[in-house]
Design a protein around this motif. Structure first.
Motif, PDB file in Angstrom:
ATOM      1  N   GLY B  27      20.152  41.910  57.181  1.00 33.18           N
ATOM      2  CA  GLY B  27      20.986  43.031  56.403  1.00 33.18           C
ATOM      3  C   GLY B  27      20.116  44.506  56.488  1.00 33.18           C
ATOM      4  O   GLY B  27      20.453  45.517  55.958  1.00 33.18           O
ATOM      5  N   GLU B  28      18.846  44.247  56.821  1.00 31.91           N
ATOM      6  CA  GLU B  28      18.066  45.402  56.563  1.00 31.91           C
ATOM      7  C   GLU B  28      18.282  46.376  57.964  1.00 31.91           C
ATOM      8  O   GLU B  28      18.682  45.971  59.003  1.00 31.91           O
ATOM      9  CB  GLU B  28      16.527  45.001  56.984  1.00 31.91           C
ATOM     10  CG  GLU B  28      15.731  44.686  55.546  1.00 31.91           C
ATOM     11  CD  GLU B  28      14.441  44.326  55.827  1.00 31.91           C
ATOM     12  OE1 GLU B  28      13.711  44.912  54.872  1.00 31.91           O
ATOM     13  OE2 GLU B  28      14.138  44.102  56.568  1.00 31.91           O
ATOM     14  N   VAL B  29      17.944  47.850  57.495  1.00 28.67           N
ATOM     15  CA  VAL B  29      18.066  48.790  58.653  1.00 28.67           C
ATOM     16  C   VAL B  29      16.614  49.194  58.919  1.00 28.67           C
ATOM     17  O   VAL B  29      16.392  49.938  58.032  1.00 28.67           O
ATOM     18  CB  VAL B  29      19.122  49.762  58.552  1.00 28.67           C
ATOM     19  CG1 VAL B  29      19.170  50.748  59.590  1.00 28.67           C
ATOM     20  CG2 VAL B  29      20.516  49.324  58.411  1.00 28.67           C
ATOM     21  N   ILE B  30      16.047  48.877  59.914  1.00 28.46           N
ATOM     22  CA  ILE B  30      14.497  49.352  60.014  1.00 28.46           C
ATOM     23  C   ILE B  30      14.479  50.519  61.021  1.00 28.46           C
ATOM     24  O   ILE B  30      15.216  50.477  62.087  1.00 28.46           O
ATOM     25  CB  ILE B  30      13.723  48.354  60.740  1.00 28.46           C
ATOM     26  CG1 ILE B  30      13.730  47.043  59.967  1.00 28.46           C
ATOM     27  CG2 ILE B  30      12.481  48.683  60.721  1.00 28.46           C
ATOM     28  CD1 ILE B  30      13.314  46.845  58.657  1.00 28.46           C
ATOM     29  N   ALA B 190      17.496  47.386  64.138  1.00 28.43           N
ATOM     30  CA  ALA B 190      16.221  47.869  64.160  1.00 28.43           C
ATOM     31  C   ALA B 190      16.408  49.418  65.206  1.00 28.43           C
ATOM     32  O   ALA B 190      16.943  49.279  66.317  1.00 28.43           O
ATOM     33  CB  ALA B 190      15.189  47.208  64.778  1.00 28.43           C
ATOM     34  N   ILE B 191      15.844  50.669  64.793  1.00 29.13           N
ATOM     35  CA  ILE B 191      16.348  51.563  65.584  1.00 29.13           C
ATOM     36  C   ILE B 191      15.067  52.476  65.687  1.00 29.13           C
ATOM     37  O   ILE B 191      14.353  52.821  64.838  1.00 29.13           O
ATOM     38  CB  ILE B 191      17.340  52.594  64.759  1.00 29.13           C
ATOM     39  CG1 ILE B 191      18.384  51.647  64.070  1.00 29.13           C
ATOM     40  CG2 ILE B 191      17.906  53.792  65.248  1.00 29.13           C
ATOM     41  CD1 ILE B 191      19.218  52.584  63.130  1.00 29.13           C
ATOM     42  N   PHE B 207       9.152  51.938  59.677  1.00 32.71           N
ATOM     43  CA  PHE B 207       7.906  51.793  60.299  1.00 32.71           C
ATOM     44  C   PHE B 207       7.435  53.000  60.885  1.00 32.71           C
ATOM     45  O   PHE B 207       8.135  53.413  61.843  1.00 32.71           O
ATOM     46  CB  PHE B 207       8.143  50.542  61.302  1.00 32.71           C
ATOM     47  CG  PHE B 207       8.516  49.364  60.867  1.00 32.71           C
ATOM     48  CD1 PHE B 207       8.415  48.726  59.437  1.00 32.71           C
ATOM     49  CD2 PHE B 207       8.733  48.085  61.613  1.00 32.71           C
ATOM     50  CE1 PHE B 207       8.990  47.454  58.890  1.00 32.71           C
ATOM     51  CE2 PHE B 207       9.030  46.831  61.608  1.00 32.71           C
ATOM     52  CZ  PHE B 207       9.071  46.563  60.068  1.00 32.71           C
ATOM     53  N   TYR B 208       6.229  53.249  60.512  1.00 28.29           N
ATOM     54  CA  TYR B 208       5.385  54.467  61.139  1.00 28.29           C
ATOM     55  C   TYR B 208       4.696  53.688  62.024  1.00 28.29           C
ATOM     56  O   TYR B 208       3.789  52.999  61.772  1.00 28.29           O
ATOM     57  CB  TYR B 208       4.985  55.484  60.421  1.00 28.29           C
ATOM     58  CG  TYR B 208       4.191  56.371  61.049  1.00 28.29           C
ATOM     59  CD1 TYR B 208       4.737  57.184  61.648  1.00 28.29           C
ATOM     60  CD2 TYR B 208       2.758  56.533  61.151  1.00 28.29           C
ATOM     61  CE1 TYR B 208       3.989  58.376  62.466  1.00 28.29           C
ATOM     62  CE2 TYR B 208       2.121  57.352  61.743  1.00 28.29           C
ATOM     63  CZ  TYR B 208       2.678  58.046  62.733  1.00 28.29           C
ATOM     64  OH  TYR B 208       1.845  59.118  63.301  1.00 28.29           O
ATOM     65  N   MET B 209       4.925  53.758  63.576  1.00 28.23           N
ATOM     66  CA  MET B 209       3.771  53.315  64.421  1.00 28.23           C
ATOM     67  C   MET B 209       2.845  54.359  65.044  1.00 28.23           C
ATOM     68  O   MET B 209       3.388  55.525  65.510  1.00 28.23           O
ATOM     69  CB  MET B 209       4.690  52.534  65.668  1.00 28.23           C
ATOM     70  CG  MET B 209       5.335  51.244  65.128  1.00 28.23           C
ATOM     71  SD  MET B 209       6.095  50.637  66.540  1.00 28.23           S
ATOM     72  CE  MET B 209       4.713  50.079  67.543  1.00 28.23           C
ATOM     73  N   ASP B 210       1.927  54.038  65.332  1.00 29.13           N
ATOM     74  CA  ASP B 210       0.740  54.860  65.894  1.00 29.13           C
ATOM     75  C   ASP B 210      -0.313  54.030  66.280  1.00 29.13           C
ATOM     76  O   ASP B 210      -0.659  52.815  65.723  1.00 29.13           O
ATOM     77  CB  ASP B 210       0.279  55.855  64.997  1.00 29.13           C
ATOM     78  CG  ASP B 210      -0.158  56.857  65.578  1.00 29.13           C
ATOM     79  OD1 ASP B 210      -0.706  56.988  66.641  1.00 29.13           O
ATOM     80  OD2 ASP B 210      -0.060  58.484  65.127  1.00 29.13           O
ATOM     81  N   GLU B 211      -1.292  54.169  67.333  1.00 29.08           N
ATOM     82  CA  GLU B 211      -2.365  53.654  67.957  1.00 29.08           C
ATOM     83  C   GLU B 211      -1.931  52.022  68.013  1.00 29.08           C
ATOM     84  O   GLU B 211      -2.678  51.186  67.951  1.00 29.08           O
ATOM     85  CB  GLU B 211      -3.595  53.591  66.770  1.00 29.08           C
ATOM     86  CG  GLU B 211      -3.863  55.051  66.541  1.00 29.08           C
ATOM     87  CD  GLU B 211      -4.887  55.146  65.309  1.00 29.08           C
ATOM     88  OE1 GLU B 211      -5.142  54.177  64.907  1.00 29.08           O
ATOM     89  OE2 GLU B 211      -5.658  56.078  65.187  1.00 29.08           O
ATOM     90  N   GLY B 212      -0.681  51.999  68.586  1.00 25.10           N
ATOM     91  CA  GLY B 212      -0.348  50.616  68.809  1.00 25.10           C
ATOM     92  C   GLY B 212       0.061  49.653  67.716  1.00 25.10           C
ATOM     93  O   GLY B 212      -0.013  48.285  67.786  1.00 25.10           O
ATOM     94  N   ILE B 213      -0.029  50.104  66.707  1.00 30.04           N
ATOM     95  CA  ILE B 213       0.358  49.177  65.387  1.00 30.04           C
ATOM     96  C   ILE B 213       1.118  49.870  64.561  1.00 30.04           C
ATOM     97  O   ILE B 213       1.573  51.066  64.746  1.00 30.04           O
ATOM     98  CB  ILE B 213      -1.125  48.879  64.468  1.00 30.04           C
ATOM     99  CG1 ILE B 213      -1.681  50.246  64.016  1.00 30.04           C
ATOM    100  CG2 ILE B 213      -2.057  48.154  65.203  1.00 30.04           C
ATOM    101  CD1 ILE B 213      -2.460  50.173  62.971  1.00 30.04           C
TER     102      ILE B 213
END
Lengths: 786, 362
Positions: B27-30, B190-191, B207-213
């Motif tokens: 049910g989450e929208v990521i 998941a968008i 989710f904020y992604m940076d540096e591969g994580i």
């Protein structure tokens, strides 16, 4: 598409008709009496008495001189001459096979016929006269005359005469005019004149030798003492009597004037096919008749068509499947598969398909008894696969990666993604180039003649070699290939429409079950496949079936039911086809191939001229043996361009000369009968009279071949001698037999010296010289090993 | 529902994903945001194994799908995916695109599949287009068909890989509206997206992604209003920077001015703002900082521009004893101070471990 094809065909046909029509002239007015000949073109055989007679009796007429009765008849039939004067017996024979020709009159000239003797030899003549009187008295002369002149010539048997080697030598000169007087069949001189003189020789214990020469040379050679007596239906006249002593007349020769029935007033009504009045239409229908209808030649074409279609269809099917497999390997992640596919593709693309075909036939399946049709399917399929596999690959790679990803992400396995998503799109993209490749495969199959498959091209070659008419068979073949291609294109177009998503989906969505188009294409495919299987089972595979009898061939009678190799278009080919209907004829292109096929057990016998066979045997004495009997005899002559009339005369004169001075005999000794390796005599050609362009086939040992990097062979040396005599330079072009015929017709070469057999039928297309060699047709078989 | 542990992915020698740990619940929208090239799409594609991860584990409903023998196609049927470039099956109609999966993979009959497809097409507003081919549709329509195609397989989660990046701005909203409705209906999604407003309004987590994580994650309110980490802030506020170092009393003021002018021009500042900035820089350096710095100045000057707030901010970082230059000025230099106070919106001073920070918002 259909409309365009029809239009093209019509234009093509019109073009042909026009081309062949424009050389014709308007027909002459009809002939009612002898006097109507006065201003016409009168054909005669040169050197015959009619020559002089015609020019004296009809000074206003044009007298055309021909070398043989056959040429004379042809001239009348092709309306080059309006009438022809010849002896009555010969005219009768001509009429038998040519219903369009009729006799205008036979009351124009009768001659006493006699045997000529040298003036210096009255003793021989006196003995012959005595013999004649005796046989006239006991009726044996009359019986002999009746036998030769009133029976069907095919049924007459020449009695056997014992040779009298101990007796005195007498040389008889003849011209082999034609039966019933003098003929040459199965290597023997036959005919009324021959039987008469042989009987005389037997009685008088004479060792008779017969020498053939041009008719015009007979009197001269008698005068010079080359021969002792001459006979060949020679009319006794005052002029000749000045040079020659004649015997008492042994028969009277009537003379006939022949012409086309439609040109003879009292026969015009009975002329066959009166509708053929226009030369334009007639030449087309003549061509059609001789190339298609005559001897059921259309069956040859139909069989060839079937074979071409079978090979094409199965090669496409097999090649496509193999191509898909190669493509799969090429795109596989496994290095080994990839490397194999790469190697396969570059190998197949780098080797000419003809060479591949020969390797498959002679090397890969060398010892195996495999139908050559199957070999062809494999070879063409393998070649096709290499090309289409790359097409498939590029089509698949051209599909956006996203399509694969969408399929995979949508839950399809890799294979499902390929089948449901990629393949339908790739097929659509590949079809346009694939179609082209299929068409070029169909055309490529025209080389299967090299491995003795009788396809469409080969069928046309056979007809061409028989009629020497390059035009009609070639054109028809072209049209048929075009038709096959168009048919295949239609099928593939249908398939393309079937794979068009727009059409298919829209149709399918509305109607639910598969649309009519889908059914139609499936039906076509099934039909094609079924048809192919039917054809394959019905015809070429028959060569594989055990109908072949396996017994040892000890005589010609055993040839029936055997696989017999012949060289397309040679007399051996015709004889086997005509007389040994149960034999399986395997058409080869070159004698060397045929010998190879015989050695590798692909055929059981090879029928060809005895000289060549002996030559082959000398090289492989353990492998082969030649049956002693002969199937037929042939005269070997030089075909020349029709329009080079000066050349005809010069060449004939030269050959007569070579025959008389023993040159031909020497050549035969040197090239055919000697066991050493002869070399070409050095002959300087100054070329003061220009260039003689000659065609030959350098794959016909011992007549013409390459030895130590130079041309060698009997025909080559003869050509040089001929050129020397004509004062011309020689330009020799090496080509296949079929190509020579066409080259002669279009005037690319002036003559062809390549062991050509002189056949009546061929004389419609080119002019033959007088024969320079006689030869037997014999059969070579594998040596029987007890 | 999906639990990712220590996930890593290497392309050649390049580690695109380093060590990803994440949890996606039903049910989450990521929303997955972050600068380009930081592995957002790769992360998404690793989830349904379009890319094979190099290491780590992905547990779906407790089952590790990276284990050998896992039924990948079956797994993917539970996870729909929407691509940036739509990837509709080019040889099939809209209806065909929606029915091929259910018919071939779920064993549905044609009638069943088509009925469902028509219903779904209605729900994305494309019931008129069922017999069209993909190349006859606009980008927005294609993407809506692609979403409907995913839905036709009854997925448990849909992965969106930048679904609006290839679209005309005018078509973005029609696609986002569809996704928004799915969110409302409780679809797990998941968008990967660059639509910040959309991410902020629709997602339950970001989710904020940076540096591969996953560099920072949290509720959209937290990430967007109050990012904890500098990189997140720079990304969220879309900050552009100009950095200059001044290490001499005789530095090239004209060159500095030229650089500042160029930076301003690039971010479409008007003439007045530019002259204000130049004036402030000159006054701050010449009148306040250089006199304090003595013979060997060590000043780090940063001019920032936030695309989000359209504000320029001057940051000065320099060594030296703690002393607020705004207070330390002698009276007769009040003119510079006044000027700065007048031109700046606000200013602040802080000093940490021998480094002084001066911030002037313009």
């Amino acid at each position: 598409m259909k409309k365009t094809a029809t239009c093209l065909l019509v234009i093509l046909m019109l073009f042909v008709a026009l081309l062949s029509g424009c050389s014709k002239q308007a027909p002459p007015t009809r002939l009612a009496t002898v006097e109507d000949m006065a201003d016409k073109r009168i054909g005669v055989c040169s050197g015959f008495i009619y020559d002089k007679f015609a020019s004296e009796r009809f000074p206003a007429a044009t007298v055309l001189r021909y070398n043989s009765q056959t040429d004379l008849l042809l001239a009348v039939k092709s309306e080059k001459a309006d009438v022809a004067i010849t002896n009555f017996a010969a005219a009768k024979i001509m009429l038998k096979d040519n219903s369009e020709v009729g006799i205008l009159t036979d009351e124009i000239l009768t001659f006493p016929i006699g045997v000529g003797f040298s003036k210096s030899n009255p003793e021989l003549r006196a003995r012959f006269d005595a013999f004649l009187q005796a046989s006239q008295a006991d009726g044996s002369l009359q019986a002999m005359y009746k036998k030769w002149f009133e029976n069907d010539l095919d049924t007459i048997k020449m009695p056997k005469f014992k040779a009298s080697p101990s007796g005195r030598n007498v040389v008889l000169g003849v011209a082999i005019g034609d039966l019933p007087s003098v003929g040459y069949i199965d290597g023997e001189y036959v005919g009324f004149d021959i039987e008469l003189i042989q009987t005389f020789a037997a009685q008088e214990n004479i060792n008779l030798q017969i020498l053939s020469m041009d008719f015009a040379a007979l009197i001269a050679s008698l005068a010079t003492g080359k021969v002792d007596m001459i006979a060949d239906c020679i009319a006794i006249n005052a002029e000749r009597q000045k040079q020659v002593d004649f015997s008492l007349p042994y028969m009277k020769d009537k003379t006939a004037v022949i012409a086309l029935k439609k040109n003879i007033a009292h026969l015009a009504g009975s002329a066959p096919q009166a509708a053929r009045s226009s030369g334009f239409i007639q030449s087309v229908s003549d061509g059609f008749y001789s190339n298609i209808i005559h001897e059921n030649r259309y069956l040859l074409i139909l069989d060839g068509l079937k074979t071409t279609m079978v090979i094409s269809f199965f090669a496409v099917v097999f090649g496509t499947l193999l191509g898909a497999f190669i493509c799969f390997m090429r795109m596989s992640r496994r290095k080994l598969f990839q490397a194999f596919a790469r190697a396969y593709i570059s190998l197949m693309r780098g080797v000419p398909v003809l060479v591949l075909l020969m390797i498959m036939y002679y090397v890969v399946f060398g010892k195996a008894n495999v139908s050559p049709v199957l070999v062809a399917v494999l070879a063409f399929g393998m070649n096709f696969a290499a090309y289409v596999s790359e097409m498939f690959r590029s089509a698949i790679e051209s599909i956006d990666r996203g399509q694969t990803e969408a399929g995979i992400a949508g839950g399809f396995s890799k294979i499902q993604t390929f089948v449901y998503i990629i393949m339908p799109q790739a097929i659509r993209r590949v079809l346009s180039v694939y179609k082209g490749e299929v068409i070029s495969l169909v055309k490529m199959t025209s080389i299967v003649g090299y491995i003795a498959v009788q396809d469409l091209t080969k069928a046309s070659d056979i007809i061409r070699s028989r009629t020497f008419d390059a035009f009609f068979p070639l054109l028809m073949t072209a049209v048929l290939y075009f038709a096959i291609s168009a048919l295949l294109l239609q099928l593939l177009d249908g398939f393309e429409r079937f794979t068009d998503p727009r059409r298919q989906q829209r149709g399918a969505n509305q109607s639910g079950p598969p649309g009519a188009g889908k059914l139609l294409v499936i039906a076509a495919l099934v039909l094609g496949l079924g048809g192919g299987v039917y054809f394959y089972n019905s015809q070429p595979a028959a060569e594989n079936k055990p109908t072949v009898s396996t017994g040892q061939i000890k005589s010609l009678a055993d040839l029936g039911g055997k696989r017999v190799a012949v060289i397309t278009g040679t007399t051996g080919d015709f004889v086997i086809r005509d007389k040994y209907k149960t034999s399986q004829v395997v058409d080869m292109v070159y004698p060397a191939d045929a010998a190879l096929a015989l050695r590798t057990n692909k055929v059981d016998a090879f029928v060809f001229d005895r000289n060549t066979l002996q030559y082959i045997l000398a090289k492989h004495p353990q492998d082969f043996e030649i049956l002693p009997e002969r199937l037929s005899s042939v005269e070997i002559a030089i075909p020349m361009r029709r329009d080079a009339t000066d050349l005809h005369r010069q060449v004939n004169a030269a050959i007569s000369h070579f025959k008389q001075d023993g040159t031909i005999e020497k050549l035969k000794q040197k090239w055919i009968l000697s066991s050493g390796t002869p070399t070409l005599a050095k002959i300087n050609l100054d070329g003061r009279n220009g260039m003689l362009r000659m065609g030959t086939c350098l794959l016909s040992e011992p007549y013409a071949y390459m030895s130590n990097g130079a041309m060698a062979g009997l025909d080559i040396e003869l050509a040089h001698l001929l050129a020397e005599r004509l004062g011309m330079k020689l330009e020799i072009t090496d080509m296949s037999y079929d190509a020579m015929i066409a080259a002669l017709q279009v005037g690319k070469i002036d003559l062809a010296i390549a062991n050509f057999y002189k056949l009546n039928e061929r004389q419609t297309a080119c002019e033959f010289s007088i024969p320079y060699l006689q030869n037997d047709i014999a059969a070579m078989v594998r040596r029987h090993k007890p | 529902m999906i639990s990712v542990k220590n996930l890593s992915k290497q392309f050649g020698s390049n580690w695109v994903l380093n060590d990803i740990n994440a949890e996606i619940r039903k049910g989450e929208v990521i929303s997955i945001i972050g600068p380009s090239g930081t592995g957002k799409s790769t992360f998404l594609r690793c989830l349904n194994l379009l890319e094979r991860p190099t290491g780590g584990s992905i547990l779906i409903d407790g089952e590790n799908i990276l284990q050998k023998g896992a039924d990948e196609p079956k797994l993917r049927r539970k996870m729909g995916m929407v691509f940036q470039s739509f990837n509709l099956y080019a040889h099939l109609t809209v209806l065909g695109n929606l029915t091929i999966g259910p018919m071939k993979l779920l064993g549905k009959s044609r009638q069943e599949a088509e009925a469902k497809a028509i219903e779904l097409l209605k729900s994305v507003g494309l019931s008129e287009k069922i017999d069209q081919f993909p190349d006859e549709l606009s980008g927005g329509q294609k993407q809506r068909v692609a979403i409907a195609r995913c839905l036709a397989m009854d997925p448990e989660i849909i992965l969106f890989d930048e679904p609006t990046s290839a679209l005309d701005p005018t078509m973005v909203s029609e696609v986002l509206a569809v996704i928004r409705r799915l969110a409302k209906d409780g679809m797990t999604m998941a968008i990967v997206t660059h639509e910040m407003d959309f991410a902020k309004n629709v997602s339950s987590r970001v989710f904020y992604m940076d540096e591969g994580i996953i560099y920072e994650e949290g509720k959209p309110g937290d990430i967007f209003e109050n990012p904890q980490k500098e990189k997140t802030r720079i990304f969220i506020q879309r900050i552009r920077k100009l950095n200059e170092k001044i290490v001499s009393q005789d530095f090239d003021l004209y060159k500095l001015n030229a650089n500042i002018e160029l930076f301003c021009a690039r971010h479409t500042a008007d003439k007045r703002t530019v002259s204000h900035i130049l004036l402030v820089v000159e006054e701050v350096l010449g009148q306040l900082l250089l006199p304090l710095a003595g013979g060997e100045p060590e000043i780090d000057l940063t001019l920032e521009y936030s695309e989000k707030t359209a504000e320029f901010q001057l940051l000065l970082d320099y060594a030296g004893a703690e002393q607020n230059p705004f207070l330390a000025l002698p009276d007769d230099d009040n003119l510079s101070l006044r000027l700065i106070e007048k031109l700046a919106k606000s200013s602040s001073y802080s000093s940490v471990a021998g480094r002084n920070h001066l911030t002037i918002v313009l």
